[in-house]
Design an enzyme around this catalytic site. Sequence first.
Site, PDB file in Angstrom:
ATOM      1  N   GLY A 139       0.833  -1.206   0.000  1.00 26.96           N
ATOM      2  CA  GLY A 139       0.000   0.000   0.000  1.00 26.96           C
ATOM      3  C   GLY A 139       0.863   1.249   0.000  1.00 26.96           C
ATOM      4  O   GLY A 139       2.065   1.181  -0.273  1.00 26.96           O
ATOM      5  N   ASN A 140       0.242   2.392   0.260  1.00 27.47           N
ATOM      6  CA  ASN A 140       1.000   3.641   0.347  1.00 27.47           C
ATOM      7  C   ASN A 140       0.308   4.574   1.337  1.00 27.47           C
ATOM      8  O   ASN A 140      -0.708   4.213   1.921  1.00 27.47           O
ATOM      9  CB  ASN A 140       1.140   4.282  -1.040  1.00 27.47           C
ATOM     10  CG  ASN A 140      -0.211   4.610  -1.627  1.00 27.47           C
ATOM     11  OD1 ASN A 140      -0.927   5.459  -1.130  1.00 27.47           O
ATOM     12  ND2 ASN A 140      -0.573   3.888  -2.702  1.00 27.47           N
ATOM     13  N   ARG A 141       0.841   5.764   1.514  1.00 27.93           N
ATOM     14  CA  ARG A 141       0.400   6.646   2.609  1.00 27.93           C
ATOM     15  C   ARG A 141      -0.720   7.604   2.219  1.00 27.93           C
ATOM     16  O   ARG A 141      -1.005   8.544   2.950  1.00 27.93           O
ATOM     17  CB  ARG A 141       1.586   7.460   3.120  1.00 27.93           C
ATOM     18  CG  ARG A 141       2.657   6.600   3.740  1.00 27.93           C
ATOM     19  CD  ARG A 141       3.642   7.441   4.525  1.00 27.93           C
ATOM     20  NE  ARG A 141       4.654   6.590   5.106  1.00 27.93           N
ATOM     21  CZ  ARG A 141       5.773   6.239   4.492  1.00 27.93           C
ATOM     22  NH1 ARG A 141       6.014   6.666   3.266  1.00 27.93           N
ATOM     23  NH2 ARG A 141       6.643   5.451   5.090  1.00 27.93           N
ATOM     24  N   SER A 142      -1.366   7.415   1.078  1.00 27.51           N
ATOM     25  CA  SER A 142      -2.439   8.350   0.703  1.00 27.51           C
ATOM     26  C   SER A 142      -3.583   8.255   1.713  1.00 27.51           C
ATOM     27  O   SER A 142      -4.013   7.167   2.085  1.00 27.51           O
ATOM     28  CB  SER A 142      -2.952   8.006  -0.693  1.00 27.51           C
ATOM     29  OG  SER A 142      -4.126   8.742  -0.963  1.00 27.51           O
TER      30      SER A 142
ATOM     31  N   ALA B  98      -3.795   7.255  -5.288  1.00 27.69           N
ATOM     32  CA  ALA B  98      -2.431   6.734  -5.405  1.00 27.69           C
ATOM     33  C   ALA B  98      -2.591   5.223  -5.586  1.00 27.69           C
ATOM     34  O   ALA B  98      -2.650   4.470  -4.611  1.00 27.69           O
ATOM     35  CB  ALA B  98      -1.634   7.075  -4.158  1.00 27.69           C
TER      36      ALA B  98
END
Length: 400
Positions: free
Chosen positions: A209-212, A276
């Site tokens: 995943g990512n930090r969005s 994102a």
Amino acid sequence: MLQHKKILLGITGSIAAYKAALLARELQRRGAVVRVVMTPSATEFITPLTLATLTGHKVYSDFTENKDSGEWTNHVELGLWGDAFLIAPATAQTLSAMVSGTCDNFLMAVHLSSRCPVIVAPAMDLDMFQHSATQANLQTLQNRGVPIIEPDSGALASGLEGKGRMAEPEAIADWMEDWLQKQAPLNGKKVVITAGPTHEPIDAVRFIGNRSSGKMGFALAQELQSAGADVHLIAGPVQLTAPSGVQVTHVETAVEMHKAAMVAFAQADIGIATAAVADYRAKTVVSNKLHRDEMPPAVELEENPDILADWGKHKKSGQFLVGFALETDQGEDSAKLKLKRKNLDFIVLNSTMDQGAGFGTDTNKISIFEKNGKSHIFELKSKAAVAQDITKLIMTLLPQ
Ligand code: PMT
């Protein structure tokens, strides 16, 4: 539609003035900021204290605030303050004064000073309402562009039955919302926005995943809805509540987001990709939790669909497409390549190099590059203000 709208409520001398208190309450309940102006005779039906208490603002009915000190009330400032001046109830006397431009009380001075649309909700006895003079006044006002909220029929304060009762507060608030919707610049436009991250599972508990946070996409949803658009958010896993009235489809993975986004874009006028999206997913997903000694030394990846690029491929004439580019350097060249490759109308660049910009923050610093080569550079500001800048540009460039 009433969210943050500034409604100047004018109350004139009718028994229906008591309903104005409920109306002020109802408008505020729907998000409007209400300030009240009264004629002197209205203050005999309902006290300014009641309305000041309900609205949390001073109520104005006189030109002077303090006769001894010579302090006066600025009718021009009030006239310029509102997004709409709603006169409810509007008596036969006030309608007539509006037609002739009479300025014999504070409310009429505000009326002549106001630049915003003026709306009237008449209230009077049935014979007064039917009188040819009143009907002619209403016709004149309508010809000047003043919308009329038709009175109801029923029992009147005089004991007679007929048309003349002011419309009920809820009905007036509904009318105001419909009217604001029709005035809104993006009324009738459908917008689809992707927002937040995607989570690509590796096993039952782990994901890529990512930090969005979704904040940028949700701020845009709010702003575009305020401009009258019909907004559909397709959101990855986020901890945000969508603005009321915005349709939300919750998804987890890029493949799910792609599927929902393609269906929604086929019906949309505008597509905005703030999400994102993970570019890769695990080739095989293990259905249980992998224990420490079962973990593979590497996770084999396969490519996810590029949602925005697919929107660009399917873009029909009249559809408008906005992409984002998140870069870790200045990123202008890379953003411009994405603008072209994904067939966008403009791209919004934000860089992790700028403090307060990008993932998770309440602020952002953006530059916009249009397909015709024009660019716009903005300062760091709240994501709500960034959404306003983007919405304004969409409204300027959207094909008519
Ligand atoms: O959510 P927040 O915490 O508020 O943060 C906002 C944000 C930083 C996520 C946002 O402002 C932003 O920059 N979004 C785009 C992030 C990104 O993935 O950029 P990109 O340069 O990798 O992708 C370019 C564009 O293609 C983006 O519009 C992206 O949504 C889209 N894309 C990318 C890959 C993919 N598989 N599908 C896509 O649709």
